[in-house]
Design a protein around this motif. Structure first.
Motif, PDB file in Angstrom:
ATOM      1  N   UNK A 147     -26.914   4.728  -7.091  1.00 23.96           N
ATOM      2  CA  UNK A 147     -26.228   6.018  -7.024  1.00 23.96           C
ATOM      3  C   UNK A 147     -27.203   7.130  -7.399  1.00 23.96           C
ATOM      4  N   UNK A 148     -27.631   7.956  -6.446  1.00 22.88           N
ATOM      5  CA  UNK A 148     -28.553   9.046  -6.783  1.00 22.88           C
ATOM      6  C   UNK A 148     -27.902  10.071  -7.709  1.00 22.88           C
ATOM      7  N   UNK A 149     -28.520  10.272  -8.877  1.00 24.56           N
ATOM      8  CA  UNK A 149     -28.130  11.366  -9.748  1.00 24.56           C
ATOM      9  C   UNK A 149     -28.815  12.657  -9.308  1.00 24.56           C
ATOM     10  N   UNK A 150     -30.031  12.517  -8.802  1.00 25.91           N
ATOM     11  CA  UNK A 150     -30.786  13.634  -8.245  1.00 25.91           C
ATOM     12  C   UNK A 150     -31.364  13.222  -6.902  1.00 25.91           C
ATOM     13  N   UNK A 151     -31.553  14.214  -6.020  1.00 28.61           N
ATOM     14  CA  UNK A 151     -32.139  13.936  -4.709  1.00 28.61           C
ATOM     15  C   UNK A 151     -33.249  14.952  -4.432  1.00 28.61           C
ATOM     16  N   UNK A 152     -34.365  14.452  -3.920  1.00 28.92           N
ATOM     17  CA  UNK A 152     -35.426  15.302  -3.380  1.00 28.92           C
ATOM     18  C   UNK A 152     -35.635  14.887  -1.928  1.00 28.92           C
ATOM     19  N   UNK A 153     -34.931  15.550  -1.033  1.00 24.38           N
ATOM     20  CA  UNK A 153     -34.900  15.114   0.364  1.00 24.38           C
ATOM     21  C   UNK A 153     -35.465  16.164   1.311  1.00 24.38           C
ATOM     22  N   UNK A 154     -36.224  17.111   0.796  1.00 20.62           N
ATOM     23  CA  UNK A 154     -36.720  18.184   1.647  1.00 20.62           C
ATOM     24  C   UNK A 154     -38.240  18.156   1.793  1.00 20.62           C
ATOM     25  N   UNK A 155     -38.828  16.963   1.632  1.00 26.63           N
ATOM     26  CA  UNK A 155     -40.282  16.871   1.657  1.00 26.63           C
ATOM     27  C   UNK A 155     -40.746  15.989   2.811  1.00 26.63           C
ATOM     28  N   UNK A 156     -41.777  16.467   3.521  1.00 29.12           N
ATOM     29  CA  UNK A 156     -42.349  15.692   4.614  1.00 29.12           C
ATOM     30  C   UNK A 156     -43.712  15.110   4.248  1.00 29.12           C
ATOM     31  N   UNK A 172      -7.114 -12.601  -5.402  1.00 30.15           N
ATOM     32  CA  UNK A 172      -7.740 -13.783  -5.995  1.00 30.15           C
ATOM     33  C   UNK A 172      -9.247 -13.642  -6.102  1.00 30.15           C
ATOM     34  N   UNK A 173      -9.806 -12.474  -5.776  1.00 29.20           N
ATOM     35  CA  UNK A 173     -11.261 -12.275  -5.775  1.00 29.20           C
ATOM     36  C   UNK A 173     -11.695 -11.469  -6.990  1.00 29.20           C
ATOM     37  N   UNK A 174     -12.895 -11.782  -7.477  1.00 28.71           N
ATOM     38  CA  UNK A 174     -13.518 -11.022  -8.556  1.00 28.71           C
ATOM     39  C   UNK A 174     -14.893 -10.577  -8.081  1.00 28.71           C
ATOM     40  N   UNK A 175     -15.105  -9.274  -8.082  1.00 26.81           N
ATOM     41  CA  UNK A 175     -16.347  -8.718  -7.556  1.00 26.81           C
ATOM     42  C   UNK A 175     -17.110  -7.975  -8.639  1.00 26.81           C
ATOM     43  N   UNK A 176     -18.382  -8.318  -8.783  1.00 27.60           N
ATOM     44  CA  UNK A 176     -19.263  -7.664  -9.745  1.00 27.60           C
ATOM     45  C   UNK A 176     -20.036  -6.560  -9.033  1.00 27.60           C
ATOM     46  N   UNK A 177     -19.933  -5.352  -9.564  1.00 25.90           N
ATOM     47  CA  UNK A 177     -20.742  -4.228  -9.096  1.00 25.90           C
ATOM     48  C   UNK A 177     -21.692  -3.814 -10.213  1.00 25.90           C
ATOM     49  N   UNK A 178     -22.989  -3.946  -9.965  1.00 23.99           N
ATOM     50  CA  UNK A 178     -23.996  -3.395 -10.861  1.00 23.99           C
ATOM     51  C   UNK A 178     -24.327  -1.989 -10.365  1.00 23.99           C
ATOM     52  N   UNK A 179     -23.874  -0.994 -11.104  1.00 24.63           N
ATOM     53  CA  UNK A 179     -24.060   0.401 -10.706  1.00 24.63           C
ATOM     54  C   UNK A 179     -25.282   0.956 -11.433  1.00 24.63           C
ATOM     55  N   UNK A 180     -26.237   1.463 -10.651  1.00 25.55           N
ATOM     56  CA  UNK A 180     -27.521   1.902 -11.209  1.00 25.55           C
ATOM     57  C   UNK A 180     -27.756   3.369 -10.843  1.00 25.55           C
ATOM     58  N   UNK A 181     -27.859   4.267 -11.831  1.00 30.76           N
ATOM     59  CA  UNK A 181     -28.227   5.659 -11.516  1.00 30.76           C
ATOM     60  C   UNK A 181     -29.708   5.740 -11.146  1.00 30.76           C
ATOM     61  N   UNK A 182     -30.012   6.442 -10.077  1.00 30.91           N
ATOM     62  CA  UNK A 182     -31.388   6.512  -9.582  1.00 30.91           C
ATOM     63  C   UNK A 182     -31.711   7.952  -9.197  1.00 30.91           C
ATOM     64  N   UNK A 183     -32.981   8.189  -8.915  1.00 28.69           N
ATOM     65  CA  UNK A 183     -33.441   9.435  -8.297  1.00 28.69           C
ATOM     66  C   UNK A 183     -33.905   9.071  -6.891  1.00 28.69           C
ATOM     67  N   UNK A 184     -33.386   9.776  -5.906  1.00 27.09           N
ATOM     68  CA  UNK A 184     -33.644   9.436  -4.503  1.00 27.09           C
ATOM     69  C   UNK A 184     -34.636  10.416  -3.890  1.00 27.09           C
ATOM     70  N   UNK A 185     -35.621   9.872  -3.164  1.00 28.97           N
ATOM     71  CA  UNK A 185     -36.635  10.670  -2.487  1.00 28.97           C
ATOM     72  C   UNK A 185     -36.663  10.321  -1.009  1.00 28.97           C
ATOM     73  N   UNK A 186     -36.855  11.322  -0.178  1.00 31.84           N
ATOM     74  CA  UNK A 186     -37.255  11.086   1.201  1.00 31.84           C
ATOM     75  C   UNK A 186     -38.773  11.149   1.246  1.00 31.84           C
ATOM     76  N   UNK A 187     -39.363  10.439   2.187  1.00 28.72           N
ATOM     77  CA  UNK A 187     -40.821  10.419   2.252  1.00 28.72           C
ATOM     78  C   UNK A 187     -41.377   9.191   1.559  1.00 28.72           C
ATOM     79  N   UNK A 188     -42.612   9.303   1.119  1.00 28.49           N
ATOM     80  CA  UNK A 188     -43.336   8.140   0.604  1.00 28.49           C
ATOM     81  C   UNK A 188     -44.230   8.574  -0.551  1.00 28.49           C
ATOM     82  N   UNK A 189     -44.319   7.770  -1.627  1.00 25.58           N
ATOM     83  CA  UNK A 189     -45.136   8.183  -2.769  1.00 25.58           C
ATOM     84  C   UNK A 189     -46.631   8.076  -2.463  1.00 25.58           C
TER      85      UNK A 189
END
Length: 519
Positions: free
Chosen positions: A154-163, A260-277
């Protein structure tokens, strides 16, 4: 740090593989074969030796490759179960509940982006779908605690305007990790997230706010807990049961019961980037197994910072680079035989090597990706080849332990076992040697564990659901058309990861993507 032999490039090692096979074949037929014929002549013993070619065996354990292949197939049959319409409906109900919950979290204080893009992965954090610290996570077991597991980034922050390549602040961090200054963002973002930052005063008197993975995770857990408490105060027919909510390290684990189902969700806060490091830019210059199968644009569409610290970093400031989005694309290019071998190997070795902390599932995933670069595609694509691939993964993993070297696939100069203690490396190498001497027995044990987990799931299905969780009847019950559609999606896309676009102001409509298809 140079990558070891197991991390050879597709171009050079592919040629080496072909040269090796041609050379050995020619030597055997032209040299060794002729010499045997000249020295032994036409003796009955020689003829019998040439005709009685037995089954293919594993040199180390003497196990028949055919038997190992059958055991791997049986394991995958029990591990990858097919879902009926009811189970598919329950999966959909849990997914919608999680997305609705996140929409409510966003409305609490508007910290999360209004229109967000989540990455939903099949398998939990404990299964190695992302590179996180397993020693911080509580122990959950399939069958006992859950039936299916997912990881939601789950992105808490996004940097998606970089090429251009993204340059991160790695001055204070170990390789593959970074701090994140909010100077990259606008004043509104800084104001919203200031309470989740550590403050570093500059000599000039200005303050720099560094986004803190621990503080963000704490905020996220408090917000999710508050939302779930409100939901449970006014239960509605068909609402999933919230069976567990745990905060382990920086991961929030939620177990939902639906029917009758039990589902595990591991929710992880992340920072999302477009592009490549920039730190992984040189990796793009090399030859890879996915060249020509998927485009570079698909592979480098984005990356994340996940809340995980290095051994020497500051937990409150340091994030780890994650290429989970790219790995979803690369998975399309991995042969079914290798994927089956990987799943079986993971089931065998990860629990065996987890204590003391040394090797996790993500290390094995990296070994598999390097193997794809090193070995010819024609070899990996062969059917009924899971057994030698399984043994090869074990051999590569033992090589990593003995040399304390496991390069990150995307950042090869980053050795993920650099801090491994000598005693722990030797202990786990010996354990793996024991497994390697009798892989069939360990495969049978993995099969029995998978069967036991499935039996627990079936037994729990006979337990009558509570009135709150009863999804039968009522106006909230989805119709049969939805059930059939979901069943078709599950059947046609086994084990695939899903990208989800959700608008918290309209949680009634699902917006999810399986690979490149939208639904």
């Amino acid at each position: 740090m140079a990558a070891p032999a197991l991390s050879g490039r597709a171009g050079s090692m592919g040629n080496l593989g072909n040269g090796h096979s041609n050379g050995v074949g020619n030597n055997q037929s032209n040299g060794v074969g002729s010499n045997h014929g000249n020295s032994l002549g036409n003796s009955p013993t020689a003829a019998a030796g040439r005709q009685s070619v037995g089954p293919e065996l594993d040199f180390r354990s003497a196990a028949r490759m055919e038997d190992l292949n059958k055991l791997i197939q049986e394991f995958n049959k029990h591990e990858q179960r097919e879902y009926d319409d009811q189970r598919a409906l329950e999966i959909h109900t849990a997914k919608d509940f999680i997305f609705s919950m996140l929409g409510m979290v966003q409305k609490l204080d508007q910290k999360l982006p209004v229109a967000n893009e989540y990455l939903l992965l099949s398998g939990g954090v404990r299964e190695g779908v992302v590179d996180m610290d397993l020693d911080e996570l509580s122990v959950f077991t399939r069958g006992t605690d859950y039936d299916m597991d997912f990881t939601l980034l789950v992105p808490a922050l996004k940097l998606h305007d970089r090429n251009q390549p993204v340059t991160l602040d790695m001055r204070h961090s170990a390789l593959g990790h970074s701090w994140l200054s909010l100077r990259l963002f606008d004043e509104g973002t800084i104001s919203r997230w200031k309470d989740c930052c550590s403050v570093v005063e500059h000599v000039s008197g200005t303050a720099n706010y560094f986004f803190s993975p621990t503080l963000v995770s704490d905020w996220f857990y408090r917000s999710i807990s508050l939302v779930l408490m409100e939901v449970q105060k006014k239960p509605q027919r068909g609402t999933p049961r919230v069976e567990k909510v745990e905060h382990s390290g920086t991961v929030i684990s939620v177990v939902l019961g639906v029917g009758s189902s039990r589902m595990l969700y591991d929710v992880v806060p992340v920072v999302s980037f477009k592009g490549w490091p920039a730190v992984a830019q040189s990796w793009l210059m090399e030859n890879h197994f996915w060249d020509g199968k998927i485009t570079e644009e698909e592979v480098i569409s984005g990356f994340y910072l996940v809340p995980a610290c290095s051994h020497v970093g500051r937990r409150e400031n340091e994030w780890r680079l994650s290429f989970a989005r790219s790995e979803v694309q690369l998975k399309k290019c991995i042969s079914p035989s290798l994927m089956a071998a990987y799943q079986a190997c993971k089931a065998i070795v990860t629990k065996l090597l987890s204590r003391p902390k040394a090797v996790g599932p993500y290390h094995l995933r990296s070994v598999m990706l390097w193997a794809c670069d090193r070995l010819p595609a024609a070899y990996l694509q062969q059917d009924e080849l899971s057994a030698p691939l399984l043994l090869g993964l074990m051999d590569d993993l033992q090589h990593c332990l003995l040399n304390k070297t496991c390069p990150n696939y995307f950042i090869p100069q980053c050795n993920m076992l650099e801090r491994l203690e000598d005693d722990a490396a030797l202990l786990h190498a010996r354990r793996l040697s024991s497994v390697r001497s009798d892989p069939a027995e360990h495969l049978r044990t993995a099969i029995e564990h998978a069967k036991a987990a499935n039996r627990l799931t079936v037994e729990l299905q006979w337990s009558p659901p509570s009135p709150q969780s009863d999804s039968g009847g009522g106006e909230n019950q989805p119709d049969d058309r939805l059930a059939k559609k979901l069943q078709q999606l599950v059947t046609e896309n086994p084990g695939k990861s899903i990208s989800v676009f959700i608008n918290p102001d309209d949680v009634t409509r699902p917006h999810f993507r399986i690979d490149d298809k939208f639904f």
